[in-house]
Motif scaffolding. Structure first.
Motif: not given
Length: 313
Positions: A135-147
């Motif tokens: 899905x695509x919405x503004x919160x998709x930008x927050x999907x970041x990795x610990x690595x």
């Protein structure tokens, strides 16, 4: 301002991570922008891109990334980049005349970091998290990795630091780049004026980047500018409707650990499988879809099942 700087130094040490300071400071604006986006799309009757388990996963990934990056800066990024800066070639002044060229330099470094994150599996093992939503919405930008800090995002910005740009300036401008990118993760905005689409990354340009349609894969790497994509042959305009997600192995999961580590673990399982050392090591630096001839690891041998719904939350 002096009191704020003193407090930050007390919390983070003398080498403050200004990237995280700006991104954390922007978080309330990010949340407000998402609420506005949700209301706009709700008013249009277009709520398909808003699924609350997906949004909660995005928020948990973004929050943990923020916290982890502060620690990683203290232990890894800040130490490494301070060492590079000690051996710099010049002292680049920071003023009204140099800040825009420096920002373009940051964008250029970001382009190659982002492109490498799609074409080199070592870097993809972190970046894959960002592409794991369908899905695509503004919160998709927050999907970041610990690595990210472990796999070495900061390596791509070391040339600027080696030239003489202070690390704090590089990382602050990189945060500006990342903050801008938050606002291109949306379906609420169509195409903008042609001149703007030609120069800048836009929601339309960035939707392409998240697409797994064959013509959209590995395109539009720019953060703020789309010019480097045009110049280096990686630009693609949005035409047909974008199908979001990962083209190789899509994890249907909202589990925090699955999303963060599934590809990293699978990569090392591929490396540790029997075979010539040279072939095994290729799993680290070849593209994500590369497999050793005749020895692909079956899906049931991977760290986490893919293309199977994970119901653990």
């Amino acid at each position: 301002m002096d009191a704020l700087t003193t407090t930050l130094v007390e919390l983070m040490g003398p080498d403050v991570d200004w990237k995280q300071v700006l991104l954390i400071g922007m978080s309330p604006i990010f949340v407000i922008a998402f609420l506005v986006e949700w209301q706009v799309m709700r008013g249009r009757g277009q709520r398909a891109q808003f699924e609350w388990r997906d949004i909660l996963a995005n928020l948990s990934l973004g929050g943990s990334y923020q916290v982890f990056e502060i620690g990683a800066h203290i232990l890894i990024t800040g130490v490494a980049t301070a060492w590079v800066y000690q051996h710099r070639l010049f002292d680049v002044p920071i003023n009204a005349w140099t800040i825009i060229p420096i920002f373009i330099g940051v964008e250029f470094c970001y382009y190659w970091f982002h492109r490498s994150s799609h074409r080199v599996r070592w870097f993809w093992s972190a970046h894959v998290v960002h592409h794991s939503s369908e899905r695509m919405n503004f919160t998709t930008a927050m999907r970041q990795s610990l690595l990210y800090s472990i796999t070495g995002w900061w390596l791509f910005f070391c040339p600027l630091i080696f030239l003489g740009v202070p690390p704090a300036v590089v990382f602050f401008l990189y945060a500006v780049d990342l903050a801008y990118q938050y606002f291109v993760h949306t379906e609420s905005v169509g195409k903008l004026p042609r001149w703007f689409e030609y120069v800048f990354d836009t929601p339309s340009n960035h939707r392409v980047h998240h697409g797994r349609n064959p013509q959209y894969i590995d395109r539009n790497y720019g953060g703020v500018l789309i010019l480097f994509d045009r110049w280096f042959g990686t630009y693609e305009a949005e035409q047909e409707k974008v199908e979001y997600g990962i083209a190789t192995r899509q994890p249907h999961s909202h589990n925090f650990l699955v999303l963060n580590f599934h590809e990293f673990i699978d990569m090392w399982r591929d490396v540790l499988r029997r075979g010539p050392v040279g072939q095994r090591l290729k799993h680290l630096f070849m593209p994500p879809q590369w497999e050793r001839p005749g020895s692909a690891l079956p899906e049931n041998g991977r760290a986490f099942a893919t293309d199977v719904t994970d119901t653990r939350g």
